[in-house]
Each structure stands twice: as structure tokens, then as C-alpha cells.
Design a protein around this motif. Structure first.
Motif, PDB file in Angstrom:
ATOM      1  N   ALA A 173       0.707  -1.551  -0.037  1.00  0.00           N
ATOM      2  CA  ALA A 173       0.251   0.301  -0.310  1.00  0.00           C
ATOM      3  C   ALA A 173       1.019   0.566  -0.237  1.00  0.00           C
ATOM      4  CB  ALA A 173      -0.442   0.447   1.111  1.00  0.00           C
ATOM      5  N   MET A 174       2.369   1.001   0.126  1.00  0.00           N
ATOM      6  CA  MET A 174       2.414   2.462   0.360  1.00  0.00           C
ATOM      7  C   MET A 174       3.427   2.502  -0.680  1.00  0.00           C
ATOM      8  SD  MET A 174       4.741   1.722   4.499  1.00  0.00           S
ATOM      9  CE  MET A 174       5.828   2.990   3.842  1.00  0.00           C
ATOM     10  N   GLU A 175       3.794   1.774  -1.509  1.00  0.00           N
ATOM     11  CA  GLU A 175       4.543   2.074  -2.181  1.00  0.00           C
ATOM     12  C   GLU A 175       3.339   2.145  -3.305  1.00  0.00           C
ATOM     13  OE1 GLU A 175       5.643  -2.030  -3.650  1.00  0.00           O
ATOM     14  OE2 GLU A 175       7.376  -1.797  -2.579  1.00  0.00           O
ATOM     15  N   VAL A 176       2.028   1.957  -3.363  1.00  0.00           N
ATOM     16  CA  VAL A 176       1.690   2.133  -3.963  1.00  0.00           C
ATOM     17  C   VAL A 176       0.816   3.259  -4.358  1.00  0.00           C
ATOM     18  CG1 VAL A 176      -1.632   2.158  -4.638  1.00  0.00           C
ATOM     19  CG2 VAL A 176       0.094  -0.032  -4.413  1.00  0.00           C
ATOM     20  N   LEU A 177       1.012   4.923  -2.770  1.00  0.00           N
ATOM     21  CA  LEU A 177       1.198   5.860  -2.719  1.00  0.00           C
ATOM     22  C   LEU A 177       2.098   6.427  -2.439  1.00  0.00           C
ATOM     23  CD1 LEU A 177      -0.970   5.532   0.709  1.00  0.00           C
ATOM     24  CD2 LEU A 177      -1.566   6.237  -1.433  1.00  0.00           C
ATOM     25  N   GLY A 178       3.541   5.649  -2.946  1.00  0.00           N
ATOM     26  CA  GLY A 178       4.284   6.819  -3.708  1.00  0.00           C
ATOM     27  C   GLY A 178       5.466   6.677  -2.670  1.00  0.00           C
ATOM     28  N   VAL A 179       5.182   6.293  -1.966  1.00  0.00           N
ATOM     29  CA  VAL A 179       6.018   6.588  -0.797  1.00  0.00           C
ATOM     30  C   VAL A 179       6.398   5.127  -0.040  1.00  0.00           C
ATOM     31  CG1 VAL A 179       6.370   6.144   2.524  1.00  0.00           C
ATOM     32  CG2 VAL A 179       3.872   7.714   1.249  1.00  0.00           C
ATOM     33  N   SER A 180       8.336   5.744  -0.155  1.00  0.00           N
ATOM     34  CA  SER A 180       9.299   4.740  -0.481  1.00  0.00           C
ATOM     35  C   SER A 180       8.940   3.810   0.983  1.00  0.00           C
ATOM     36  CB  SER A 180      10.613   5.425  -0.098  1.00  0.00           C
ATOM     37  OG  SER A 180      11.615   4.238  -0.399  1.00  0.00           O
ATOM     38  N   PRO A 181       9.156   2.562   0.805  1.00  0.00           N
ATOM     39  CA  PRO A 181       9.158   1.231   2.927  1.00  0.00           C
ATOM     40  C   PRO A 181      10.504   2.482   3.577  1.00  0.00           C
ATOM     41  CG  PRO A 181       8.027   0.156   0.910  1.00  0.00           C
ATOM     42  CD  PRO A 181       8.924   1.913  -0.189  1.00  0.00           C
ATOM     43  N   ILE A 182      12.208   1.974   2.616  1.00  0.00           N
ATOM     44  CA  ILE A 182      12.705   2.030   2.183  1.00  0.00           C
ATOM     45  C   ILE A 182      13.826   3.546   3.190  1.00  0.00           C
ATOM     46  CG2 ILE A 182      15.433   1.933   1.317  1.00  0.00           C
ATOM     47  CD1 ILE A 182      14.135  -0.511   1.086  1.00  0.00           C
TER      48      ILE A 182
END
Length: 264
Positions: free
Chosen positions: A130-139
Motif C-alpha cells: 500500500a505504501m508503494e502504491v501511494l508513492g511512499v518509499s518503505p526504505i
């Protein structure tokens, strides 16, 4: 037997791929550290958590480590008539070797396993997707604060473990084995040098980075649901231990080759 032998190349290739991906993630973490915004609140929370679960075990382990090293070296130096070097040998063994290793083992077992379990649970709940879909980098959002927290905790605890180990070694040498306090301190002052403390801190920094990266990588790549999370937690601790001893051997060899001993 043939089937088992056929599986060995496949397992080795899979291990190399996993190692390559982990190295790629480590490089990504180094890049993301300098990008903004920095998750300061997350960093402080993770640092406090790792320190709180690691500080008491580190103290309790450092005391017997310092005692065992002092007692063993004290017995050996007595046999060869070199009691005057017992203080230097004990302190250098604690500061250079035992302290960073003990610190990272505790951090990997207590803090690293918790980091891996937390990220693994987030992954199987599809929060990472979900974070990646929202454009937020998990790293940047999750991994970087945890890795930096592991590094800072490792360096801080390394200094504390060194002091506790040295004091414990001094106590057991002087009180238990009947050593002379003046000779213990004099040998330490004669042979110890500032680079010994520097290499100990460098080791702690590198080991903390490895512990944080391995825990985060395994936590972001679980397989098989909740059982997979438990498996990757176990794997992260084992992999960290293996890397720890390998890197420690390399750093120690380089240090002994590049830094001349005091008095030479």
C-alpha cells in the motif's frame, strides 16, 4: 543421492541471488539516508526501543565475558612468567574483540528480531504494498530509521560494554587471582593505544549497520504468512551472526596489518 547433489547448485544460486538483493538494499539505504524528509520521530522511537531491550542483556553478558578473558589470560601469563602483560592483553581483547561482538549479538537477537518481526507483519498485511502504491518509499520511511537506530545503539552500547568488561576483568584479576593493581594498569598504559578504541567503534558501527539491514531485508521478504514471519526472524539472526564473525575477521586482519603496535 543424485537428487540431493542436483539441489546443491540451485540452493547456492538462490543464496547468491538473495545476497545480491540484500547488498542492493544496503546501497539503497545508504542513498536514502541523505534524502528528505528524514523520519526523526520514527528514528527516536526505534532507538529507544532497541536500547531499552538491549542495555541490560549487554551489561549482564559483558561481565562474564570480561571475567573469562581475564581469568584465562591470567592463568596463561602466570604459566609463562608474563604477568606484567595481563592487563594489556585483557583490556585489548575486551575492547577490540569482545565488546563489539557482544554488543551486536545482543542487538541482533533482541532489537533485530523485533525489527524483522514488525516489518514482516506489515508485509503480510500488505501495508508495504500500500505504501508503494501511494508513492511512499518503505526504505526511506521504515528501513532507514531502524538501521540508523541500530547503528547508534551499537556504538553507544559498545562503549558501555567496553567499560563494564574492563572493570569486570580488573576485578577478577586483582581480587580473584591476586594480581597487582599497579601492574595491571601499567601494562595497559604501556601497550594500549587510541586506535584500539577507534577500531572498536568502527566495528560497532559496521556491525550495527549489518544487523539493521539484514533484519529489515528479511522482514520485507517473508514467505508463507505468519509462519513465514517466524522463519525470517530466525534467518535474520543466523545470517547476522555469520556476517558478524566474517566481517570481524576481515577488519581485525586489516587493522593488525595497517596499524603498528605501540612501541614498535
Amino acid at each position: 543421492m543424485t537428487t540431493m547433489l542436483e539441489r546443491v547448485p540451485a540452493a547456492a544460486a538462490n543464496g547468491m541471488r538473495e545476497f545480491g538483493r540484500m547488498c542492493a538494499m544496503a546501497l539503497d539505504v545508504l542513498v536514502q539516508i541523505f534524502r528528505r524528509p528524514f523520519q526523526f520521530r520514527e528514528f527516536v522511537q526505534q532507538f529507544w526501543f532497541i536500547a531499552s531491550v538491549s542495555i541490560m542483556p549487554a551489561i549482564m553478558v559483558s561481565i562474564p565475558f570480561g571475567a573469562v578473558i581475564s581469568l584465562q589470560l591470567g592463568g596463561l601469563t602466570s604459566q609463562i612468567g608474563a604477568q606484567q602483560f595481563n592487563g594489556a592483553a585483557s583490556v585489548l581483547a575486551v575492547v577490540q574483540q569482545a565488546s563489539p561482538i557482544v554488543t551486536t549479538l545482543i542487538i541482533a537477537g533482541a532489537g533485530g528480531s523485533a525489527i524483522c518481526a514488525d516489518l514482516g507483519a506489515r508485509t503480510i498485511r500488505e501495508e508495504i504494498d500500500a505504501m508503494e502504491v501511494l508513492g511512499v518509499s518503505p526504505i526511506q520511511r521504515l528501513v532507514v530509521p531502524r538501521v540508523l537506530a541500530a547503528i547508534l545503539t551499537s556504538v553507544a552500547l559498545n562503549g558501555m560494554v567496553s567499560v563494564v568488561g574492563v572493570v569486570g576483568g580488573y576485578f577478577f584479576n586483582v581480587v580473584v587471582q591476586g594480581g597487582t593493581p599497579g601492574a595491571y594498569l601499567a601494562s595497559f598504559n604501556a601497550l594500549a593505544q587510541l586506535p584500539d578504541l577507534v577500531i572498536s567503534s568502527i566495528k560497532a558501527l559496521i556491525f550495527g549497520f549489518l544487523a539493521g539491514v539484514v533484519a529489515s531485508y528479511r522482514g520485507l521478504n517473508p514467505k508463507g504468512g505468519p509462519k513465514g514471519v517466524g522463519d525470517v526472524v530466525n534467518q535474520s539472526v543466523v545470517i547476522t551472526f555469520l556476517l558478524l564473525f566474517f566481517v570481524n575477521t576481515v577488519l581485525t586482519a586489516l587493522y593488525l596489518q595497517l596499524v603498528p603496535a605501540k612501541g614498535t
